[in-house]
Design an enzyme around this catalytic site. Structure first.
Site, PDB file in Angstrom:
ATOM      1  N   CYS A 165       0.857  -1.178   0.000  1.00 28.34           N
ATOM      2  CA  CYS A 165       0.000   0.000   0.000  1.00 28.34           C
ATOM      3  C   CYS A 165       0.899   1.235   0.000  1.00 28.34           C
ATOM      4  O   CYS A 165       2.112   1.155   0.179  1.00 28.34           O
ATOM      5  CB  CYS A 165      -0.878   0.004   1.243  1.00 28.34           C
ATOM      6  SG  CYS A 165       0.109   0.091   2.747  1.00 28.34           S
ATOM      7  N   HIS A 186       5.444  -7.253   7.142  1.00 27.40           N
ATOM      8  CA  HIS A 186       5.267  -8.697   7.398  1.00 27.40           C
ATOM      9  C   HIS A 186       5.886  -9.535   6.294  1.00 27.40           C
ATOM     10  O   HIS A 186       5.199 -10.351   5.676  1.00 27.40           O
ATOM     11  CB  HIS A 186       3.779  -9.063   7.420  1.00 27.40           C
ATOM     12  CG  HIS A 186       3.014  -8.441   8.530  1.00 27.40           C
ATOM     13  ND1 HIS A 186       3.166  -8.801   9.839  1.00 27.40           N
ATOM     14  CD2 HIS A 186       2.073  -7.467   8.524  1.00 27.40           C
ATOM     15  CE1 HIS A 186       2.348  -8.081  10.596  1.00 27.40           C
ATOM     16  NE2 HIS A 186       1.685  -7.267   9.830  1.00 27.40           N
ATOM     17  N   HIS A 222       2.563   2.068  11.550  1.00 23.62           N
ATOM     18  CA  HIS A 222       1.560   2.055  12.624  1.00 23.62           C
ATOM     19  C   HIS A 222       1.647   3.233  13.582  1.00 23.62           C
ATOM     20  O   HIS A 222       0.706   3.465  14.346  1.00 23.62           O
ATOM     21  CB  HIS A 222       1.756   0.806  13.511  1.00 23.62           C
ATOM     22  CG  HIS A 222       1.566  -0.479  12.807  1.00 23.62           C
ATOM     23  ND1 HIS A 222       0.586  -0.670  11.865  1.00 23.62           N
ATOM     24  CD2 HIS A 222       2.218  -1.671  12.917  1.00 23.62           C
ATOM     25  CE1 HIS A 222       0.645  -1.927  11.430  1.00 23.62           C
ATOM     26  NE2 HIS A 222       1.633  -2.552  12.043  1.00 23.62           N
ATOM     27  N   HIS A 268      -3.567  -3.627  19.235  1.00 26.78           N
ATOM     28  CA  HIS A 268      -2.846  -3.366  17.992  1.00 26.78           C
ATOM     29  C   HIS A 268      -1.999  -2.103  18.148  1.00 26.78           C
ATOM     30  O   HIS A 268      -2.471  -1.102  18.683  1.00 26.78           O
ATOM     31  CB  HIS A 268      -3.846  -3.206  16.843  1.00 26.78           C
ATOM     32  CG  HIS A 268      -3.196  -3.197  15.500  1.00 26.78           C
ATOM     33  ND1 HIS A 268      -2.527  -2.101  15.015  1.00 26.78           N
ATOM     34  CD2 HIS A 268      -3.090  -4.153  14.551  1.00 26.78           C
ATOM     35  CE1 HIS A 268      -2.043  -2.392  13.813  1.00 26.78           C
ATOM     36  NE2 HIS A 268      -2.370  -3.631  13.512  1.00 26.78           N
ATOM     37  N   GLU A 290      -1.155   0.238  16.147  1.00 33.71           N
ATOM     38  CA  GLU A 290      -1.757   1.464  15.589  1.00 33.71           C
ATOM     39  C   GLU A 290      -2.701   2.103  16.602  1.00 33.71           C
ATOM     40  O   GLU A 290      -2.667   3.315  16.821  1.00 33.71           O
ATOM     41  CB  GLU A 290      -2.526   1.141  14.296  1.00 33.71           C
ATOM     42  CG  GLU A 290      -3.288   2.354  13.749  1.00 33.71           C
ATOM     43  CD  GLU A 290      -4.201   1.997  12.584  1.00 33.71           C
ATOM     44  OE1 GLU A 290      -3.807   1.170  11.733  1.00 33.71           O
ATOM     45  OE2 GLU A 290      -5.314   2.558  12.512  1.00 33.71           O
ATOM     46  N   THR A 311      -7.463   1.854  10.751  1.00 31.35           N
ATOM     47  CA  THR A 311      -7.434   2.029   9.284  1.00 31.35           C
ATOM     48  C   THR A 311      -7.812   0.774   8.500  1.00 31.35           C
ATOM     49  O   THR A 311      -8.324   0.880   7.389  1.00 31.35           O
ATOM     50  CB  THR A 311      -6.023   2.457   8.818  1.00 31.35           C
ATOM     51  OG1 THR A 311      -5.071   1.523   9.333  1.00 31.35           O
ATOM     52  CG2 THR A 311      -5.679   3.845   9.301  1.00 31.35           C
ATOM     53  N   CYS A 336      -8.836   3.035   5.791  1.00 30.18           N
ATOM     54  CA  CYS A 336      -7.973   3.211   4.610  1.00 30.18           C
ATOM     55  C   CYS A 336      -8.449   2.238   3.539  1.00 30.18           C
ATOM     56  O   CYS A 336      -8.687   1.063   3.826  1.00 30.18           O
ATOM     57  CB  CYS A 336      -6.549   2.885   5.010  1.00 30.18           C
ATOM     58  SG  CYS A 336      -5.455   2.676   3.615  1.00 30.18           S
ATOM     59  N   SER A 343      -3.905 -13.781   4.502  1.00 29.19           N
ATOM     60  CA  SER A 343      -5.342 -13.755   4.214  1.00 29.19           C
ATOM     61  C   SER A 343      -5.669 -12.752   3.115  1.00 29.19           C
ATOM     62  O   SER A 343      -6.544 -12.992   2.298  1.00 29.19           O
ATOM     63  CB  SER A 343      -6.146 -13.483   5.476  1.00 29.19           C
ATOM     64  OG  SER A 343      -5.944 -12.165   5.888  1.00 29.19           O
TER      65      SER A 343
HETATM   66  S1  SF4 Z   1      -3.195   3.175   6.642  1.00 28.08           S
HETATM   67 FE1  SF4 Z   1      -3.481   2.251   4.614  1.00 28.08          FE
HETATM   68  S2  SF4 Z   1      -1.862   3.121   3.359  1.00 28.08           S
HETATM   69 FE2  SF4 Z   1      -1.298   3.500   5.495  1.00 28.08          FE
HETATM   70  S3  SF4 Z   1      -0.018   1.771   6.073  1.00 28.08           S
HETATM   71 FE3  SF4 Z   1      -2.093   1.246   6.677  1.00 28.08          FE
HETATM   72  S4  SF4 Z   1      -2.963   0.102   4.921  1.00 28.08           S
HETATM   73 FE4  SF4 Z   1      -1.122   1.185   4.211  1.00 28.08          FE
END
Ligand code: SF4
Ligand code: SF4
Lengths: 276, 276
Positions: free
Chosen positions: B12, B36, B71, B121, B123, B160, B188, B217
């Site tokens: 991404c 990963h 994250h 997590h 994030e 996200t 996201c 997955s």
């Molecule tokens: S928020 Fe979206 S673009 Fe940013 S790292 Fe995560 S999956 Fe990737």
């Protein structure tokens, strides 16, 4: 036999308040009928000389005081009224004022405005008029938003009498498609309060008398809830009551539709006491 | 045979950006693995001497530069890092920065904060740390909110990588129960972009090669979408490709899971060219 009124029935908070305001405003006119009940309109005219006019143009020089009803009115009409040199008595329901204020403030902050409601309803015509810009979209169904590209920041309010599940269809659509959706839940729970109260009472009572117009949908809903739990009757006036309904009954519950005035409820209770 | 890559595949935006940052930061360490994918981690270590440590405590005096991965990290850990006297290279994904900033700003404005995500997590541990007060609720299911009475004004963000329909369950619950819910859609769409692109390409192609881990997955989802439309194979390396797959084929589509580096994609394409 115990006679017990539901915890909540009849006029909602806003209508009760507006009727009290009207009673304290002798010789005023209301802009549009104050309530959907001809007997109550008649009573206000007879006892307080409070009549109603359809439009601002119908207000003649003899009128000194004008009552704005629970629905509120659009900003420009309020301006017209001010120019008429009459005293303005504001009976706009506080729960309707709220979305008016939100639309004004959010539009000032630059949010696009989405209103869930009927654009022909006086309440919504009032609410939408408070936006300081013209990016105001009044919709009943998310489909109506599909052709439009709004800004990424949206504020949304609902007509006070709408169902929450229908509002969620709109907010879900917006949340899926835009970055920020500021959802104000402006739905008034007056309708649900009467329904919840009738349910609670019907569970304990062995007979329920529901007072209201046979064509009134909110009255019919109360009646339908009541008869799920006990014997129930919908009556418009005391003459319809029958002695045999009350034979052997121990607990009579009373509720009334949203346009049924308290004096009519009292009249019916007196008559039940005579019969039982 | 035409070989065509999907419009969106593999890393991404945020991971691509973080890898580029790492490549420009020789001798730095990353706090936790950057991605990963063991092959990619190995490549960064070999070619750029960018290794990773598990915790701040593992950073020794020889380390001059530390990379914060996509994250993000909690505010207090960032503070600890600053006290270490190392250069901090921030590769937090801008789409993760956004909910961090929203939580900070909304908590400053006095909103209660609801975060839809997994509190374990990294994030989410970062995002929640940005609140200036402690009325922050991290939930995966609206049931978790039922016992709590929040303030009437709530701001909400989502992890996200969550699904929008699950987020809507939370927002619907909040809208039904509170006066103002400020919904920020911070999901996201990187995952969906790869999926949409594989679908689009598979419709035109007669064979699809999906590159990624057999246990990943998101890679399996790409494979499942592809095989709805044409012959499809999931491979981890070029050795698995078979000549007979490509016999009589005119249009070969390529996609890759979110942890598959571009160099692996290129290697596979070269091998397909040899075979076809
Ligand atoms: S928020 Fe979206 S673009 Fe940013 S790292 Fe995560 S999956 Fe990737
Ligand atoms: S908003 Fe509610 S309380 Fe106010 S007038 Fe309407 S129904 Fe009645």
């Amino acid at each position: 036999m115990i006679i017990e009124k539901a915890k909540s029935y009849g006029f909602c908070f806003g209508v009760k308040r507006a009727v009290e305001i009207a009673e304290e405003s002798q010789n005023a006119v209301t802009l549009g009928p104050l309530i959907h009940n001809p007997l109550e309109i008649e009573r206000l005219a007879k006892n307080y000389n409070v009549k109603y006019v359809e439009t601002i143009e119908d207000i003649d020089e003899n009128v000194k005081r004008v009552i704005v009803r629970t629905h509120g009115i659009p900003k420009d009409k309020l301006q017209n009224l001010k120019e008429k040199n009459v005293e303005i008595i504001d009976a706009t329901c506080p729960f309707v004022k709220k979305p008016q204020e939100i639309v004004e403030e959010m539009s000032k902050q630059g949010y696009d405005i989405v209103i869930f409601g009927d654009k022909n309803h006086p309440e919504i015509q009032g609410v939408m008029s408070y936006s300081v810009h013209n990016r105001v979209y009044v919709v009943l169904d998310p489909k109506e938003l599909e052709g439009i590209r709004l800004k990424e920041h949206i504020a949304t309010v609902a007509q006070t009498t709408r169902k929450i599940n229908d509002y969620l269809k709109i907010t879900n659509y917006l949340i899926q498609n835009y970055k920020e959706v500021r959802v104000f839940n402006t739905i008034c729970n007056a309708t649900f309060e009467n329904q919840d109260a009738v349910r609670e009472l019907a569970k304990k009572a062995d007979i329920m008398i529901i007072i209201g117009g046979k064509n009134s949908s909110n009255t019919k809903q109360l009646y339908n809830i009541a008869k799920e739990f006990c014997e129930a009757y919908l009556v418009e006036s005391e003459e319809e009551l029958k002695k045999e309904w009350f034979e052997g009954k121990k607990h009579c519950g009373i509720s009334a539709g949203a346009s049924t005035p308290e004096w009519l409820v009292e009249k019916i209770i007196s008559r039940i006491k005579e019969l039982a």
